[in-house]
Design a protein around this motif. Sequence first.
Motif, PDB file in Angstrom:
ATOM      1  N   PHE A 108       0.829  -1.200   0.000  1.00 47.02           N
ATOM      2  CA  PHE A 108       0.000   0.000   0.000  1.00 47.02           C
ATOM      3  C   PHE A 108       0.868   1.256   0.000  1.00 47.02           C
ATOM      4  O   PHE A 108       1.942   1.269   0.589  1.00 47.02           O
ATOM      5  N   ASP A 109       0.383   2.306  -0.670  1.00 46.62           N
ATOM      6  CA  ASP A 109       0.998   3.626  -0.570  1.00 46.62           C
ATOM      7  C   ASP A 109       0.498   4.240   0.738  1.00 46.62           C
ATOM      8  O   ASP A 109      -0.713   4.366   0.937  1.00 46.62           O
ATOM      9  N   VAL A 110       1.415   4.621   1.631  1.00 42.57           N
ATOM     10  CA  VAL A 110       1.032   5.145   2.944  1.00 42.57           C
ATOM     11  C   VAL A 110       1.506   6.595   3.056  1.00 42.57           C
ATOM     12  O   VAL A 110       2.675   6.895   2.799  1.00 42.57           O
ATOM     13  N   TYR A 111       0.591   7.464   3.450  1.00 45.25           N
ATOM     14  CA  TYR A 111       0.897   8.883   3.633  1.00 45.25           C
ATOM     15  C   TYR A 111       0.555   9.281   5.064  1.00 45.25           C
ATOM     16  O   TYR A 111      -0.565   9.062   5.521  1.00 45.25           O
ATOM     17  N   SER A 145      -1.234  21.146  13.832  1.00 43.06           N
ATOM     18  CA  SER A 145      -1.298  22.598  13.618  1.00 43.06           C
ATOM     19  C   SER A 145      -2.267  22.983  12.505  1.00 43.06           C
ATOM     20  O   SER A 145      -2.298  24.132  12.069  1.00 43.06           O
ATOM     21  N   TRP A 146      -3.065  22.041  12.048  1.00 42.08           N
ATOM     22  CA  TRP A 146      -4.010  22.328  10.966  1.00 42.08           C
ATOM     23  C   TRP A 146      -5.113  23.270  11.414  1.00 42.08           C
ATOM     24  O   TRP A 146      -5.573  23.246  12.549  1.00 42.08           O
ATOM     25  N   ASP A 147      -5.544  24.083  10.474  1.00 38.87           N
ATOM     26  CA  ASP A 147      -6.757  24.869  10.623  1.00 38.87           C
ATOM     27  C   ASP A 147      -7.408  24.941   9.248  1.00 38.87           C
ATOM     28  O   ASP A 147      -6.897  24.350   8.290  1.00 38.87           O
ATOM     29  N   VAL A 171      -2.876   8.262   6.930  1.00 35.63           N
ATOM     30  CA  VAL A 171      -2.755   8.177   8.385  1.00 35.63           C
ATOM     31  C   VAL A 171      -2.814   9.600   8.927  1.00 35.63           C
ATOM     32  O   VAL A 171      -1.964  10.428   8.600  1.00 35.63           O
ATOM     33  N   PHE A 172      -3.818   9.883   9.731  1.00 32.44           N
ATOM     34  CA  PHE A 172      -3.991  11.206  10.326  1.00 32.44           C
ATOM     35  C   PHE A 172      -3.549  11.174  11.783  1.00 32.44           C
ATOM     36  O   PHE A 172      -4.220  10.578  12.620  1.00 32.44           O
ATOM     37  N   LYS A 173      -2.462  11.845  12.054  1.00 34.37           N
ATOM     38  CA  LYS A 173      -1.950  11.965  13.429  1.00 34.37           C
ATOM     39  C   LYS A 173      -2.497  13.273  14.005  1.00 34.37           C
ATOM     40  O   LYS A 173      -2.473  14.304  13.343  1.00 34.37           O
ATOM     41  N   ASN A 174      -3.008  13.231  15.224  1.00 33.69           N
ATOM     42  CA  ASN A 174      -3.553  14.404  15.925  1.00 33.69           C
ATOM     43  C   ASN A 174      -4.787  14.989  15.243  1.00 33.69           C
ATOM     44  O   ASN A 174      -5.045  16.191  15.342  1.00 33.69           O
ATOM     45  N   PHE A 175      -5.559  14.157  14.574  1.00 37.50           N
ATOM     46  CA  PHE A 175      -6.765  14.651  13.907  1.00 37.50           C
ATOM     47  C   PHE A 175      -7.750  15.223  14.914  1.00 37.50           C
ATOM     48  O   PHE A 175      -8.484  16.169  14.602  1.00 37.50           O
TER      49      PHE A 175
END
Length: 86
Positions: free
Chosen positions: A6-9, A15-17, A59-63
Amino acid sequence: MRAEGFDVYLLDCESWDKNNCLLEIGNTLEFPDFYGKSLDAFNDCLSDIVPSGEGLVLVFKNFDKFNERDKDIAFHVLDIIQNNSW
C-alpha cells in the motif's frame, strides 16, 4: 501496510486549521500545481489518484486537535475521503 504493497501517507494535523489543512494534504499527496486548495479541488484531485500498489492509506496523526478547532472542515475532509474510497 507498506509491506503489503500500500501507498502510505502520514499527515500530522496538530497545527491544521481551515486555512492550511487542504494545502498540507495537497503537498503530502503531491497534487498538481493547478490544485485549487478548496474542498471541491481536494475531491477532484483525490479521485484522480491511482495508487502504485494495492491501495492508498492516509494516516492522520492528531486529527482530534484539528477537529476541535475546525469541526466543519474536518467533517468535510473525512466525508470526501469516504466518498472516494468507494
